[in-house]
Enzyme design. Structure first.
Site, PDB file in Angstrom:
ATOM      1  N   GLY A  25      65.692  50.053  29.334  1.00  0.00           N
ATOM      2  CA  GLY A  25      66.299  51.613  28.788  1.00  0.00           C
ATOM      3  C   GLY A  25      67.270  51.994  29.761  1.00  0.00           C
ATOM      4  N   SER A  26      67.450  53.242  29.467  1.00  0.00           N
ATOM      5  CA  SER A  26      68.431  54.426  30.172  1.00  0.00           C
ATOM      6  C   SER A  26      68.171  54.198  31.506  1.00  0.00           C
ATOM      7  CB  SER A  26      68.535  55.662  29.569  1.00  0.00           C
ATOM      8  OG  SER A  26      66.921  55.803  28.903  1.00  0.00           O
ATOM      9  N   GLU A  28      66.510  52.372  33.387  1.00  0.00           N
ATOM     10  CA  GLU A  28      66.764  51.584  34.134  1.00  0.00           C
ATOM     11  C   GLU A  28      68.006  50.895  34.400  1.00  0.00           C
ATOM     12  OE1 GLU A  28      64.985  51.382  31.592  1.00  0.00           O
ATOM     13  OE2 GLU A  28      62.972  52.006  32.909  1.00  0.00           O
ATOM     14  N   GLU A  47      58.593  43.904  25.546  1.00  0.00           N
ATOM     15  CA  GLU A  47      57.875  43.656  26.895  1.00  0.00           C
ATOM     16  C   GLU A  47      57.057  42.464  26.832  1.00  0.00           C
ATOM     17  OE1 GLU A  47      58.770  46.179  25.175  1.00  0.00           O
ATOM     18  OE2 GLU A  47      60.435  46.919  25.581  1.00  0.00           O
ATOM     19  N   HIS A  70      60.827  49.461  30.775  1.00  0.00           N
ATOM     20  CA  HIS A  70      61.109  50.437  30.296  1.00  0.00           C
ATOM     21  C   HIS A  70      60.096  51.800  30.346  1.00  0.00           C
ATOM     22  CE1 HIS A  70      63.943  53.784  29.238  1.00  0.00           C
ATOM     23  NE2 HIS A  70      63.669  53.769  28.302  1.00  0.00           N
ATOM     24  N   HIS A 281      32.474  33.391  26.773  1.00  0.00           N
ATOM     25  CA  HIS A 281      32.599  34.075  25.698  1.00  0.00           C
ATOM     26  C   HIS A 281      31.994  34.494  24.425  1.00  0.00           C
ATOM     27  CE1 HIS A 281      35.751  34.334  21.949  1.00  0.00           C
ATOM     28  NE2 HIS A 281      35.332  34.762  22.371  1.00  0.00           N
ATOM     29  N   GLY A 401      42.749  35.174  27.517  1.00  0.00           N
ATOM     30  CA  GLY A 401      42.797  35.239  25.826  1.00  0.00           C
ATOM     31  C   GLY A 401      43.197  35.789  24.745  1.00  0.00           C
TER      32      GLY A 401
END
Ligand code: TPP
Length: 528
Positions: A25-26, A28, A47, A70, A281, A401
């Site tokens: 984004g800006s 970066e 992402e 970002h 689990h 998971g």
């Protein structure tokens, strides 16, 4: 003068990092401007995909991977991926661009508010340098810390005006640092531990993902053969640490207290390596260990050792310790374990195909050293029963998971292992979380074969609903998705099949294609 940006790229080179996974984004752009020609930027469209590709790449290479996100929104989109990376001990440096220092205080658009809190608790370290001049040290620390035991993700928030500032001359020393971890047992401790194993009348070995991460699978084999001990895979397994074709191999442990105690009944010593004890689990209360059994855990992770509710633990280098034990332990007198009974071969001809049939056909047709990245959640047990995984690094599954791991991770693993075929086995529910990974695979010609098991439902949730006796649950079916159209839309060849002959032909073609492709196969839901 060397800028902070120049020094950072040099640091990355020094650590062998010339690939960056991200979605910019800006904030970066100042880091990415004039992108050096010896680097490549693998663009992900979401992402969760960026961190998933990086996670697969880091696990398959065993080295830190860099992720460029970002600000807050980008980090937020990646959080599910942080959970998987954290549980996988996956070494990642995740950077997020911060607003310009001059404006952070008045909170303009794209400020990463309280940036260091955002990724917690799923990072080893989270930091925003107090001064631009501290960025190189922070980056150096992040690179080292991510890979030191236990490896894991670290997070850096960096204001975008820092990159162009001059680096302090003394910070060039960072380029010359070597940091390493030891972690072997001393000779006396190795002999004492071996003696404890030798005293056991009926030991059993339970192996976890960090055996595969340490690429020490062959030492686990040697140890199992000398001890004449059966080998189980620790529950909720994200990797395969032991050849599934070995006569001592028993299978995947169930993810419940009572289930594990039942299966390990009769053993007086449980040696666990490279896993938490245990990643349960379903809640099926029972003894943590069978009657009369003691447990010894070998782990690279101090927290894994400290939080275990039973047994003794040794924190150190899993690879070195297993190798030392295999060298030291005397060959046991008892008979070697008999190979387990192979599951019956699936019957041809059913439509829709059983998932067992799809797995058998893949196992027949794929190269012996193929790598499977799995997110077909109702077929996990069938895979562990049937697939012939022999080489290290043959299997990956989201370690927390968290769905949305396997499609991007398959791309990352294939980038890391160009000489082995990666096969992504993905449920039709799971395929939607990170589906834009198809675009990254197509654009970069990463030749993963994606197999979508289309059973029309969240099969694993149907099974869990029966465990919890939860009836009349909404939102468990996923009809009406056309994965051929989706893949084609992202620039990938795709085909739909519903017979075993058509699947076999499509799969054989995909393996030869040298480019990514997707096969949507209609399968029966046997847990419904
Ligand atoms: N969201 C995330 C990020 N992670 C999860 N694990 C879940 C939701 C819950 N979940 C676990 S398994 C599953 C879901 C939704 C079903 C996946 O279905 P599918 O991929 O079709 O595979 P199947 O179980 O049918 O084989």
């Amino acid at each position: 003068a060397t800028t902070i940006r120049d020094l950072t790229y040099d640091l990355l080179r020094r650590h062998g990092i010339t690939t960056i996974f991200g979605n910019p984004g800006s904030n970066e752009l100042p880091f990415l401007q004039d992108f050096p020609s010896d680097f490549r930027y693998i663009l992900a469209l979401h992402e969760g995909v960026a961190i998933g590709i990086a996670d697969g790449y880091a696990q398959a290479t065993g080295r830190t991977a860099l992720v460029n996100l970002h600000s807050a929104a980008g980090t937020g989109n990646a959080m599910g991926g942080f959970a998987n990376a954290w549980n996988a001990h996956s070494p990642l440096v995740v950077t997020a661009g911060q607003q310009i220092r001059a404006m952070i205080g008045i909170e303009p658009l794209l400020t990463n508010l309280d940036a260091t809190t955002l990724p917690k608790p799923l990072v080893k370290w989270s930091y925003e340098p107090a001064r631009a001049e501290d960025v190189p040290l922070a980056m150096s620390r992040a690179l080292h810390l991510s890979s030191l035991p236990a490896p894991g993700p670290v997070y850096l928030s960096i204001p975008y005006d820092d990159w162009a500032k001059p680096a302090e001359p003394e910070s060039l020393r960072l380029l010359d640092r070597a940091v390493s971890a030891a972690g072997a047992l001393d000779a006396g401790a190795a002999v004492a531990l071996a003696a404890r194993l030798e005293r056991s009348a009926n030991p059993v070995i339970v192996l976890g993902p960090d055996v595969d991460a340490a690429r020490t699978n062959q030492h686990a084999v040697r140890l199992a053969e000398r001890l004449k001990a059966p080998v189980w895979i620790a529950p909720s397994a994200p990797r395969c640490p032991f050849p599934t074709t070995h006569p001592n191999f028993r299978g995947l442990l169930p993810a419940s207290m009572a289930g594990i105690s039942r299966l390990l009944e009769g053993h007086d010593l449980v040696l666990v390596a490279g896993a938490p004890v245990f990643r349960y689990h379903q809640y099926d209360p029972g003894p943590l260990l069978p009657a009369g059994a003691e447990l010894i855990q070998i782990t690279c992770d101090p927290d894994e050792a400290a939080r275990a509710p039973m047994g003794d633990a040794i924190v150190g280098d899993v690879g070195l310790i297993l190798a030392a034990l295999a060298d030291t332990v005397c060959e046991a007198e008892r008979a070697a374990p008999q190979p387990r009974e192979a599951p019956p071969r699936s019957a041809p001809g059913a439509a829709p195909l059983t998932s067992e049939r799809v797995l058998d056909l893949m196992d027949d047709l794929a190269p012996r050293d193929a790598i499977y990245v799995n997110e077909s959640t109702s077929t996990i047990e069938a895979m562990w029963e049937r697939m012939r995984w022999e080489k290290p690094g043959s299997y990956y599954f989201g370690a927390a998971g968290g769905l949305g791991f396997a499609m991007p991770a398959a791309v990352g693993v294939q980038l890391a292992e160009p000489n082995r075929q990666v096969i992504a086995v993905i449920g039709d529910g799971s395929a939607n979380y990170s589906v834009t990974a198809l675009w990254t695979a197509a654009q970069n010609n990463v030749p993963v074969v994606f197999v979508i098991m289309r059973n029309g439902t969240y099969g694993a949730l149907r099974w869990f609903a029966s465990v919890l006796e939860a009836e009349r649950v909404p939102g468990l079916d996923v009809p009406g998705i056309d994965f051929v159209a989706i893949a084609t839309g992202y620039g990938m060849e795709a085909v739909r099949v519903d017979t075993d002959a058509a699947f076999a032909a499509a799969f054989a073609r995909a393996l030869k294609a040298g480019k990514p492709s997707l096969i949507e196969v209609a399968t029966a839901c046997h847990t419904a």
